[in-house]
Design an enzyme around this catalytic site. Structure first.
Site, PDB file in Angstrom:
ATOM      1  N   GLY A 192      41.118  33.691  49.175  1.00 30.82           N
ATOM      2  CA  GLY A 192      41.374  33.997  47.770  1.00 30.82           C
ATOM      3  C   GLY A 192      41.585  32.759  46.921  1.00 30.82           C
ATOM      4  O   GLY A 192      41.265  31.650  47.330  1.00 30.82           O
ATOM      5  N   ALA A 193      42.138  32.986  45.687  1.00 27.79           N
ATOM      6  CA  ALA A 193      42.197  31.927  44.669  1.00 27.79           C
ATOM      7  C   ALA A 193      40.789  31.349  44.526  1.00 27.79           C
ATOM      8  O   ALA A 193      40.553  30.145  44.676  1.00 27.79           O
ATOM      9  CB  ALA A 193      43.231  30.853  45.007  1.00 27.79           C
TER      10      ALA A 193
ATOM     11  N   HIS B 142      33.611  29.041  46.491  1.00 25.91           N
ATOM     12  CA  HIS B 142      33.468  30.380  47.086  1.00 25.91           C
ATOM     13  C   HIS B 142      32.245  31.101  46.505  1.00 25.91           C
ATOM     14  O   HIS B 142      31.507  31.763  47.227  1.00 25.91           O
ATOM     15  CB  HIS B 142      34.719  31.231  46.803  1.00 25.91           C
ATOM     16  CG  HIS B 142      35.984  30.682  47.404  1.00 25.91           C
ATOM     17  ND1 HIS B 142      37.016  30.195  46.645  1.00 25.91           N
ATOM     18  CD2 HIS B 142      36.374  30.547  48.692  1.00 25.91           C
ATOM     19  CE1 HIS B 142      38.001  29.795  47.432  1.00 25.91           C
ATOM     20  NE2 HIS B 142      37.647  29.990  48.682  1.00 25.91           N
TER      21      HIS B 142
ATOM     22  N   GLY C  18      31.916  27.048  54.291  1.00 30.51           N
ATOM     23  CA  GLY C  18      31.717  25.822  53.522  1.00 30.51           C
ATOM     24  C   GLY C  18      31.756  24.581  54.403  1.00 30.51           C
ATOM     25  O   GLY C  18      32.606  24.466  55.284  1.00 30.51           O
TER      26      GLY C  18
ATOM     27  N   LYS D  83      32.809  21.908  53.468  1.00 32.65           N
ATOM     28  CA  LYS D  83      34.047  21.206  53.161  1.00 32.65           C
ATOM     29  C   LYS D  83      35.005  21.288  54.352  1.00 32.65           C
ATOM     30  O   LYS D  83      35.736  20.358  54.642  1.00 32.65           O
ATOM     31  CB  LYS D  83      34.698  21.819  51.929  1.00 32.65           C
ATOM     32  CG  LYS D  83      35.984  21.141  51.553  1.00 32.65           C
ATOM     33  CD  LYS D  83      36.541  21.779  50.332  1.00 32.65           C
ATOM     34  CE  LYS D  83      38.016  21.904  50.282  1.00 32.65           C
ATOM     35  NZ  LYS D  83      38.771  22.249  51.410  1.00 32.65           N
ATOM     36  N   ASP D  84      34.998  22.431  55.028  1.00 34.51           N
ATOM     37  CA  ASP D  84      35.819  22.606  56.229  1.00 34.51           C
ATOM     38  C   ASP D  84      34.901  22.433  57.448  1.00 34.51           C
ATOM     39  O   ASP D  84      34.627  23.375  58.185  1.00 34.51           O
ATOM     40  CB  ASP D  84      36.488  23.977  56.197  1.00 34.51           C
ATOM     41  CG  ASP D  84      37.392  24.116  54.990  1.00 34.51           C
ATOM     42  OD1 ASP D  84      38.496  23.585  55.023  1.00 34.51           O
ATOM     43  OD2 ASP D  84      36.967  24.719  53.983  1.00 34.51           O
TER      44      ASP D  84
ATOM     45  N   SER E  61      38.896  23.340  45.741  1.00 39.51           N
ATOM     46  CA  SER E  61      39.776  23.893  46.768  1.00 39.51           C
ATOM     47  C   SER E  61      40.836  24.734  46.075  1.00 39.51           C
ATOM     48  O   SER E  61      41.297  24.379  44.980  1.00 39.51           O
ATOM     49  CB  SER E  61      40.453  22.751  47.534  1.00 39.51           C
ATOM     50  OG  SER E  61      41.530  23.253  48.281  1.00 39.51           O
ATOM     51  N   SER E  62      41.223  25.829  46.716  1.00 43.54           N
ATOM     52  CA  SER E  62      42.288  26.661  46.146  1.00 43.54           C
ATOM     53  C   SER E  62      43.568  25.843  45.997  1.00 43.54           C
ATOM     54  O   SER E  62      44.359  26.053  45.079  1.00 43.54           O
ATOM     55  CB  SER E  62      42.553  27.865  47.048  1.00 43.54           C
ATOM     56  OG  SER E  62      41.338  28.536  47.306  1.00 43.54           O
ATOM     57  N   ARG E  63      43.766  24.883  46.911  1.00 40.34           N
ATOM     58  CA  ARG E  63      44.989  24.073  46.864  1.00 40.34           C
ATOM     59  C   ARG E  63      45.020  23.157  45.636  1.00 40.34           C
ATOM     60  O   ARG E  63      46.092  22.669  45.271  1.00 40.34           O
ATOM     61  CB  ARG E  63      45.136  23.250  48.136  1.00 40.34           C
ATOM     62  CG  ARG E  63      45.534  24.111  49.338  1.00 40.34           C
ATOM     63  CD  ARG E  63      45.823  23.255  50.558  1.00 40.34           C
ATOM     64  NE  ARG E  63      46.290  24.056  51.679  1.00 40.34           N
ATOM     65  CZ  ARG E  63      45.490  24.659  52.543  1.00 40.34           C
ATOM     66  NH1 ARG E  63      44.184  24.564  52.420  1.00 40.34           N
ATOM     67  NH2 ARG E  63      45.994  25.383  53.533  1.00 40.34           N
TER      68      ARG E  63
HETATM   69  P1  AMP Z   1      39.268  29.249  51.877  1.00 38.61           P
HETATM   70  O1  AMP Z   1      39.460  30.355  50.893  1.00 38.61           O
HETATM   71  O2  AMP Z   1      39.783  27.925  51.422  1.00 38.61           O
HETATM   72  O3  AMP Z   1      39.709  29.622  53.281  1.00 38.61           O
HETATM   73  O4  AMP Z   1      37.689  29.039  51.968  1.00 38.61           O
HETATM   74  C1  AMP Z   1      36.835  30.107  52.260  1.00 38.61           C
HETATM   75  C2  AMP Z   1      35.467  29.547  52.517  1.00 38.61           C
HETATM   76  O5  AMP Z   1      35.013  28.849  51.368  1.00 38.61           O
HETATM   77  C3  AMP Z   1      35.458  28.548  53.679  1.00 38.61           C
HETATM   78  O6  AMP Z   1      34.290  28.731  54.447  1.00 38.61           O
HETATM   79  C4  AMP Z   1      35.444  27.229  52.964  1.00 38.61           C
HETATM   80  O7  AMP Z   1      34.873  26.178  53.717  1.00 38.61           O
HETATM   81  C5  AMP Z   1      34.610  27.548  51.742  1.00 38.61           C
HETATM   82  N1  AMP Z   1      34.875  26.591  50.676  1.00 38.61           N
HETATM   83  C6  AMP Z   1      36.086  26.219  50.196  1.00 38.61           C
HETATM   84  N2  AMP Z   1      35.954  25.266  49.256  1.00 38.61           N
HETATM   85  C7  AMP Z   1      34.620  25.024  49.143  1.00 38.61           C
HETATM   86  C8  AMP Z   1      33.836  24.130  48.339  1.00 38.61           C
HETATM   87  N3  AMP Z   1      34.394  23.294  47.470  1.00 38.61           N
HETATM   88  N4  AMP Z   1      32.490  24.169  48.476  1.00 38.61           N
HETATM   89  C9  AMP Z   1      31.899  25.013  49.365  1.00 38.61           C
HETATM   90  N5  AMP Z   1      32.599  25.877  50.158  1.00 38.61           N
HETATM   91  C10 AMP Z   1      33.926  25.883  50.044  1.00 38.61           C
END
Ligand code: AMP
Length: 281
Positions: free
Chosen positions: A31-32, A37, A149, A151-152, A186-188
């Site tokens: 989320g966020a 996303h 993503g 990114k991770d 990033s959500s953070r």
């Molecule tokens: P999260 O909500 O942070 O757990 O991310 C959910 C998915 O979105 C994960 O597969 C992340 O790697 C991807 N994601 C997060 N930030 C980005 C970004 N800036 N660009 C592409 N994918 C992202």
């Protein structure tokens, strides 16, 4: 968009769609939601008949309880964004739906080396939590394609390993979406103060510095210089590293590897940010 909270109802609905010949693309998130996303949602919509997004802040992957408690929650805006993107199904379970027997004493996954370095080293138990939640979510959704993503990056490799337990789910790693100044979305980032936000792009610049100079100077010295540059910019790096892109084996001699990746994790006060950059040999 249909919203499911109950996993059984979601499974019944998806199995009907599967029987009718639909390809299901799955985008798991916490989320966020932001443009990173939405990039995953757009990829999935292009390649599948039905896109399922999940929003679930998974308690078992947080090694720091403060990070879990302060994780941003913006569910109303998230729903609006998903509707605007044309996402088909939102899975919005609660902890008891994902972990009906609780979160204690869960199964452990043999992740080996991947769990001993970088995020694995600095966030003990994190990737076990990622596997625990991903296995459950994947069992509910049973997608044809899974979108994550870059990114991770290390998370992508961990989940790729987990997918060996499933029958033919394809993992698609989507390039990192960045703000205009290079900061990886990033959500953070929502937790950064204005001052911290101005400092945060130092991570992207540090990755560029590694990428631009990796063939010009010995790697250990370059990494040490980049680390101290981050410290001077007010960040506290956990790691500044270069590894082989295939398996994340850390390297200290560049030697024109076919493809390697620079990775950084750093704190800005309480907020921990990660980013990476692929470097072609
Ligand atoms: P999260 O909500 O942070 O757990 O991310 C959910 C998915 O979105 C994960 O597969 C992340 O790697 C991807 N994601 C997060 N930030 C980005 C970004 N800036 N660009 C592409 N994918 C992202």
């Amino acid at each position: 968009m249909i919203i499911f909270k109950n996993p059984t109802e979601l499974q019944t609905h998806l199995s009907r769609l599967r029987q009718a010949g639909s390809d299901i693309g799955f985008v798991p998130t916490m989320g966020a939601l932001h443009a990173g996303h939405t990039a995953l949602i757009r990829h999935s919509k292009k390649e599948n008949t039905v896109t399922v997004c999940s929003i679930f802040v998974n308690p078992t992957q947080f090694n720091d309880i403060k990070d879990f408690d302060k994780y941003p929650k913006t569910i109303e805006a998230d729903v609006r964004l998903l509707i605007a993107e044309g996402n088909d199904i939102l899975f919005l379970p609660e902890v008891k739906d994902v972990y009906p027997s609780g979160t204690a004493g869960l199964e452990q996954y043999p992740l080996g080396y991947l769990e001993t370095i970088l995020e694995g080293q600095y966030r003990p138990g994190h990737f076990q939590g990622v596997c625990q939640v991903m296995k459950r979510l994947l069992n509910h959704v049973l997608p044809k394609r899974l979108y994550m993503g870059q990114k991770d990056y290390q998370q992508c490799l961990v989940v790729k390993k987990l997918l060996d337990e499933f029958n033919g789910i394809e993992l698609i790693a989507v390039p990192t979406v960045r703000e205009a100044d290079g900061l990886a979305m990033s959500s953070r980032n929502l937790r950064l103060s204005d001052t911290e936000r101005t400092k945060a792009p130092a991570i992207f610049r540090a990755l560029q510095e590694i990428s631009n100079n990796i063939d010009k100077e010995p790697l250990p010295g370059l990494l040490a210089k980049v680390r101290s540059g981050l410290q001077s910019a007010g960040l506290r790096p956990d790691y500044v590293a270069v590894a082989s892109a295939d398996d994340l084996i850390l390297i200290d001699d560049y030697n024109r590897q076919p493809q390697c990746i620079a990775l950084i994790a750093a704190y800005l006060n309480e907020v921990r940010l990660i980013d990476n950059m692929l470097i072609e040999g």
